[in-house]
Design a protein around this motif. Structure first.
Motif, PDB file in Angstrom:
ATOM      1  N   ALA A  93       0.834  -1.210   0.000  1.00 51.87           N
ATOM      2  CA  ALA A  93       0.000   0.000   0.000  1.00 51.87           C
ATOM      3  C   ALA A  93       0.863   1.252   0.000  1.00 51.87           C
ATOM      4  O   ALA A  93       0.566   2.228  -0.705  1.00 51.87           O
ATOM      5  N   ALA A 142       0.805   4.090  -2.942  1.00 51.91           N
ATOM      6  CA  ALA A 142       0.510   5.493  -2.654  1.00 51.91           C
ATOM      7  C   ALA A 142       1.633   6.400  -3.150  1.00 51.91           C
ATOM      8  O   ALA A 142       1.379   7.469  -3.722  1.00 51.91           O
ATOM      9  N   VAL A 156      -4.472   5.078   0.819  1.00 45.41           N
ATOM     10  CA  VAL A 156      -4.514   3.709   0.314  1.00 45.41           C
ATOM     11  C   VAL A 156      -4.556   2.761   1.507  1.00 45.41           C
ATOM     12  O   VAL A 156      -3.564   2.582   2.207  1.00 45.41           O
ATOM     13  N   VAL A 165      -8.820  -2.681  -1.441  1.00 42.72           N
ATOM     14  CA  VAL A 165      -8.159  -1.389  -1.282  1.00 42.72           C
ATOM     15  C   VAL A 165      -9.231  -0.327  -1.147  1.00 42.72           C
ATOM     16  O   VAL A 165     -10.146  -0.248  -1.978  1.00 42.72           O
ATOM     17  N   SER A 204      -9.960   3.897  -0.754  1.00 49.51           N
ATOM     18  CA  SER A 204      -9.347   5.196  -0.994  1.00 49.51           C
ATOM     19  C   SER A 204     -10.436   6.248  -1.104  1.00 49.51           C
ATOM     20  O   SER A 204     -11.630   5.927  -1.127  1.00 49.51           O
ATOM     21  N   THR A 224      -8.090   6.181  -7.646  1.00 50.23           N
ATOM     22  CA  THR A 224      -6.971   5.798  -6.780  1.00 50.23           C
ATOM     23  C   THR A 224      -7.132   4.376  -6.282  1.00 50.23           C
ATOM     24  O   THR A 224      -6.169   3.603  -6.250  1.00 50.23           O
ATOM     25  N   ALA A 225      -8.356   4.004  -5.887  1.00 49.64           N
ATOM     26  CA  ALA A 225      -8.592   2.650  -5.380  1.00 49.64           C
ATOM     27  C   ALA A 225      -8.305   1.604  -6.450  1.00 49.64           C
ATOM     28  O   ALA A 225      -7.633   0.594  -6.200  1.00 49.64           O
ATOM     29  N   ALA A 253      -4.428   1.584  -7.328  1.00 57.95           N
ATOM     30  CA  ALA A 253      -3.626   1.008  -6.257  1.00 57.95           C
ATOM     31  C   ALA A 253      -3.808  -0.502  -6.191  1.00 57.95           C
ATOM     32  O   ALA A 253      -2.841  -1.254  -5.982  1.00 57.95           O
TER      33      ALA A 253
END
Length: 244
Positions: A81, A85, A95, A112, A114, A119-120, A123
């Motif tokens: 994570a 990030a 994250v 994950v 976020s 972003t989720a 990541a």
């Protein structure tokens, strides 16, 4: 209103105030930012090039779930994570990674969370690549097969609502406790105050005539008088009753 009802009303009002205050504190802690979760499920299986008899043995090993739990530990390593990030240029707190071995299966669920769907998803893809490579190296001759991916598309308010509910309950309990204390203090203060004029107060000992001495009490007896008899006392002092 009886004392019991008055106390109950105080406790109820205090509990309500505490619940509102707790919910407000929970809302302040959670803020108004939504969280999104992207999830993938991976399967741990024996390598496809194993001999049939060896593959059966490895499936037996997988049924004991130790290998699957080890895979979940690898995927859940917080370093993945942090790396994701950093690569995405977001704070590490953006994250949040979790990995769980699903009971009675050879599957591991990787999630994950976020503050944004992009972003989720990004990541999770990075973590699946990095953690998958590491897991394959450690778990040989088992291999990782990606079963499914569920992109983050909707907010997940469950954790926020749970926090708000827990904060409200905690506030209500604290408020109820404070209400009980307040009711007890009010009761003690009320019991210690002189009654209002015209209202009956607590009964004490029966009043005694302050002018009546013990020696002034007359004792009637058919045989004579007791030493405390005031007539006998006057006779002893030479004082006779006046004649009519």
């Amino acid at each position: 209103m009886t004392t019991q009802r008055r106390r109950g009303r105080i406790v109820a009002v205090a509990a309500l105030i505490g619940a509102l205050a707790g919910a407000g504190a929970g809302a302040a802690l959670t803020g108004d930012s939504a969280r999104y979760e992207s999830t993938a499920t991976v399967a741990i299986v024996p390598a496809s090039d194993l001999a049939e008899d060896l593959a059966a043995d490895f499936w037996q090993v997988l049924s004991e779930e130790q290998v699957v739990r080890t895979a979940a530990t690898i995927y859940g390593n917080g370093q993945w994570a942090a790396d994701a990030a950093r690569a995405l240029g977001v704070p590490g707190s953006e994250v949040e990674l979790s990995a769980t071995a699903l009971v009675d299966t050879t599957l591991v669920e990787v999630s994950v969370q976020s503050g944004s769907t992009g972003t989720a998803d990004a990541a999770l893809a990075m973590i699946l690549g990095s953690a998958g490579t590491s897991a394959t190296e450690i778990l040989q001759p088992f291999v990782i097969s990606q079963a499914s991916v569920q992109p983050a598309a909707t907010a997940r308010p469950g954790a926020t609502m749970q926090l708000l509910g827990a904060s409200a309950v905690a506030g209500a309990l604290v408020g109820a406790g404070a209400g009980l204390v307040l009711a007890g203090i009010r009761r003690r203060d009320r019991d210690g105050v002189d009654p209002a004029p015209g209202s009956p107060g607590p009964r004490g000992p029966e009043p005694v005539n302050p002018g009546l001495e013990v020696a002034d009490v007359e004792y009637a007896h058919p045989e004579g008088t007791y030493p405390g008899d005031p007539i006998a006392g006057r006779h002893a002092a030479g004082t006779a009753p006046a004649s009519g």
